[in-house]
Design a protein around this motif. Sequence first.
Motif, mmCIF file in Angstrom:
data_model
loop_
_atom_site.group_PDB
_atom_site.id
_atom_site.type_symbol
_atom_site.label_atom_id
_atom_site.label_comp_id
_atom_site.label_asym_id
_atom_site.label_seq_id
_atom_site.Cartn_x
_atom_site.Cartn_y
_atom_site.Cartn_z
ATOM 1 N N GLY A 182 0.804 -1.220 0.000
ATOM 2 C CA GLY A 182 0.000 0.000 0.000
ATOM 3 C C GLY A 182 0.834 1.265 0.000
ATOM 4 O O GLY A 182 0.511 2.231 -0.683
ATOM 5 N N GLN A 183 1.922 1.270 0.765
ATOM 6 C CA GLN A 183 2.772 2.455 0.818
ATOM 7 C C GLN A 183 3.425 2.706 -0.530
ATOM 8 O O GLN A 183 3.566 3.851 -0.965
ATOM 9 C CB GLN A 183 3.847 2.284 1.905
ATOM 10 N N SER A 195 -8.270 3.906 -5.915
ATOM 11 C CA SER A 195 -7.034 3.941 -5.136
ATOM 12 C C SER A 195 -6.717 5.351 -4.644
ATOM 13 O O SER A 195 -6.132 5.534 -3.572
ATOM 14 C CB SER A 195 -5.865 3.422 -5.984
ATOM 15 N N LEU A 218 -5.184 14.496 -2.542
ATOM 16 C CA LEU A 218 -3.991 14.110 -3.295
ATOM 17 C C LEU A 218 -3.170 15.336 -3.652
ATOM 18 O O LEU A 218 -1.932 15.342 -3.509
ATOM 19 C CB LEU A 218 -4.405 13.348 -4.560
ATOM 20 N N HIS A 262 -6.195 6.135 -0.630
ATOM 21 C CA HIS A 262 -4.944 6.616 -0.050
ATOM 22 C C HIS A 262 -4.979 8.098 0.341
ATOM 23 O O HIS A 262 -4.274 8.503 1.278
ATOM 24 C CB HIS A 262 -3.793 6.387 -1.020
ATOM 25 N N PHE A 263 -5.813 8.906 -0.349
ATOM 26 C CA PHE A 263 -5.756 10.354 -0.119
ATOM 27 C C PHE A 263 -7.111 10.969 0.216
ATOM 28 O O PHE A 263 -7.170 12.159 0.545
ATOM 29 C CB PHE A 263 -5.166 11.060 -1.351
ATOM 30 N N LEU A 282 1.472 9.477 -5.780
ATOM 31 C CA LEU A 282 1.971 10.814 -5.470
ATOM 32 C C LEU A 282 2.932 11.306 -6.560
ATOM 33 O O LEU A 282 2.833 12.447 -7.020
ATOM 34 C CB LEU A 282 2.674 10.791 -4.108
ATOM 35 N N THR A 337 2.163 1.869 -3.429
ATOM 36 C CA THR A 337 1.115 2.390 -4.314
ATOM 37 C C THR A 337 0.853 3.859 -4.040
ATOM 38 O O THR A 337 0.698 4.665 -4.971
ATOM 39 C CB THR A 337 -0.183 1.584 -4.126
ATOM 40 N N ARG A 338 0.823 4.217 -2.772
ATOM 41 C CA ARG A 338 0.596 5.619 -2.422
ATOM 42 C C ARG A 338 1.697 6.507 -2.987
ATOM 43 O O ARG A 338 1.432 7.571 -3.551
ATOM 44 C CB ARG A 338 0.532 5.771 -0.891
ATOM 45 N N GLN A 339 2.947 6.075 -2.831
ATOM 46 C CA GLN A 339 4.066 6.860 -3.330
ATOM 47 C C GLN A 339 4.035 6.957 -4.854
ATOM 48 O O GLN A 339 4.337 8.011 -5.425
ATOM 49 C CB GLN A 339 5.387 6.240 -2.865
#
Length: 246
Positions: free
Chosen positions: A35-36, A73, A84, A77-78, A43, A38-40
């Motif tokens: 997950g981290q 997603s 975002l 995440h945001f 971003l 994917t978040r990065q």
Amino acid sequence: MKAAAPRKTRAAPRKTGAPPASKTAPPARTPRPGGQATRQHLLETAGQLFAERGFAEGTTKEIAQRAGTPMASINYHFGSREGLYEAVLIEAHRQIVNLDELLAIAQDADVSAQDKLSMVLARVVGMSATRNAPWGFRVMVREVLSPSAMLPTLVEKAVRPKAAVMRALIGQVLGLPDSHPAVQRAVAFVVLPAIVLMVAPREGPEKLLPALVQDPQGLRDDLLRYVMGGLQAMAHAHRAAQPGRR
């Protein structure tokens, strides 16, 4: 003939006043594997798109397509497209001036306050003179020229902590407390020229003031001389005006 025995009745359960058993609470949601990452990735993808087109033109659909992830997603995440973009702004500001790096410079006991300030300015001005600046540089230029509704959040979360470090550092250079009005004015005098160099379109200086882009090292050196000379003059004037000084 014997009489039939009386039928035993089942006693009703005694009330104890205890509350009914509650349903089992659902387990807390844990981050998905990867997950981290994917978040990065989201971003970085959004930062590059917003740098190219700005917040108004950077759609959630295109961000998801470029990232190769479902649109859901982004909300996962945001929270939203605005959330975002807020994360993108904070990351963009970090790419230009990293708070941890700024603190490391400011807290180095072996370096003078003047040299610390020179190191900070050299980094910012140097970034404005290069064509290979990170995407955060272009995002911040767009945000300065056309502020979004997320600008106040950026100020609180990213700008204010760094401004406090700069006030303390410039206060050391001037020999004045960081609450002194002259220190606050000096922060503006030091930071604003660097911001102007960052946001000014390169086409103008290339035609009107070509030395600004042809000699980045000379630009940094002369800006530092200009800033330090002005701060020395301010320090002399305001120290002389302090009570108990002649």
